[in-house]
Design an enzyme around this catalytic site. Sequence first.
Site, short mmCIF file in Angstrom:
data_model
loop_
_atom_site.label_atom_id
_atom_site.label_comp_id
_atom_site.label_asym_id
_atom_site.label_seq_id
_atom_site.Cartn_x
_atom_site.Cartn_y
_atom_site.Cartn_z
N GLY A 13 0.80 -1.31 -0.07
CA GLY A 13 -0.04 0.20 -0.05
C GLY A 13 0.80 1.19 0.02
O GLY A 13 2.14 1.24 0.27
N SER A 15 2.50 5.04 1.02
CA SER A 15 3.12 5.50 2.10
C SER A 15 2.13 6.16 3.04
O SER A 15 1.27 6.94 2.40
CB SER A 15 4.20 6.26 1.59
OG SER A 15 4.63 7.26 2.71
N ALA A 17 -0.28 4.75 4.35
CA ALA A 17 -1.50 3.95 4.31
C ALA A 17 -1.85 3.15 5.69
O ALA A 17 -3.16 3.04 5.92
CB ALA A 17 -1.72 2.94 3.23
N SER A 87 5.55 -1.78 -2.13
CA SER A 87 5.81 -3.01 -3.11
C SER A 87 4.58 -2.47 -4.21
O SER A 87 3.57 -3.23 -4.47
CB SER A 87 5.53 -4.37 -2.72
OG SER A 87 4.68 -4.36 -1.57
P1 ADP Z 1 2.99 3.19 6.31
O1 ADP Z 1 3.67 2.20 6.89
O2 ADP Z 1 1.80 2.41 5.36
O3 ADP Z 1 3.62 4.21 5.52
P2 ADP Z 1 1.96 4.23 8.78
O4 ADP Z 1 1.65 3.17 9.57
O5 ADP Z 1 3.47 4.87 9.08
O6 ADP Z 1 1.89 4.02 7.30
O7 ADP Z 1 0.94 5.58 9.02
C1 ADP Z 1 -0.43 5.27 8.99
C2 ADP Z 1 -1.36 6.32 9.82
O8 ADP Z 1 -2.74 6.19 9.83
C3 ADP Z 1 -0.78 6.33 11.32
O9 ADP Z 1 -1.02 7.51 11.77
C4 ADP Z 1 -2.28 5.37 11.75
O10 ADP Z 1 -2.45 5.85 13.34
C5 ADP Z 1 -3.41 6.00 10.74
N1 ADP Z 1 -4.34 5.30 10.84
C6 ADP Z 1 -5.80 5.50 10.89
N2 ADP Z 1 -6.58 4.61 10.80
C7 ADP Z 1 -5.59 3.54 10.43
C8 ADP Z 1 -5.89 2.12 10.19
N3 ADP Z 1 -7.20 1.37 10.06
N4 ADP Z 1 -5.02 1.01 9.99
C9 ADP Z 1 -3.69 1.70 10.07
N5 ADP Z 1 -3.49 2.78 10.27
C10 ADP Z 1 -4.28 3.83 10.50
#
Ligand code: ADP
Length: 187
Positions: A13, A15, A17, A87
């Site tokens: 997914g 960045s 997400a 990915s």
């Molecule tokens: P990635 O690793 O995909 O780059 P992160 O995990 O670093 O994304 O960031 C995702 C952000 O979205 C966090 O601040 C998280 O708290 C928020 N968020 C809100 N709802 C959700 C959810 N259902 N699942 C995961 N993250 C969520």
Amino acid sequence: MASAKGFTLWFTGLSGAGKSTLVEIISARLNEHGVGHEILDGDVVRTNLSKGLGFSKEDRDTNIRRIGFVAELLTRHEIPVITAAISPYKNVRNEVAAKIGRQRFIEVFVTASLDELVRRDVKGLYEKALHGEIKNFTGVSDPYEAPDDPQVTVNSEDETVEESADKIWNYLLANEFINVEQPVLQA
Ligand code: ADP
């Protein structure tokens, strides 16, 4: 204690997400149940195993193949692996899935609208990408190919973190990737 067989839980997914957030929760739950596992986080891999690689399609594919290579070794020896890399390309994800074996590869698609991701801008990268300060930024100036048939889809715009984590956890339980022992009740 719970038992587990080898599997690769592959998060994909854009960045911001929610991949890393959900990986942390699933990892904590596995720890609570005494299930040893390894995490291959995209950012960490890029500073070690894939140091020096950039963001061209070729380099991105090489990065994913490396993560897939390590994931396959661990999975083969019954060690659960969780990966969290954008990915973006379907073909190389499918290539890795085939190497690991479809029965042990669980694709988790973490999605939210671009508007929501820009609003969140967890790492401050979307602002820069939208202003052209970062080139080849997935979702803004570089492609992202969503999976056709992921085993789990979570929409982090509509679901709470707990709801999304539960969906993934329940998939692992329902498909017997993890067996949580029930306490035996005495009559
Ligand atoms: P990635 O690793 O995909 O780059 P992160 O995990 O670093 O994304 O960031 C995702 C952000 O979205 C966090 O601040 C998280 O708290 C928020 N968020 C809100 N709802 C959700 C959810 N259902 N699942 C995961 N993250 C969520």
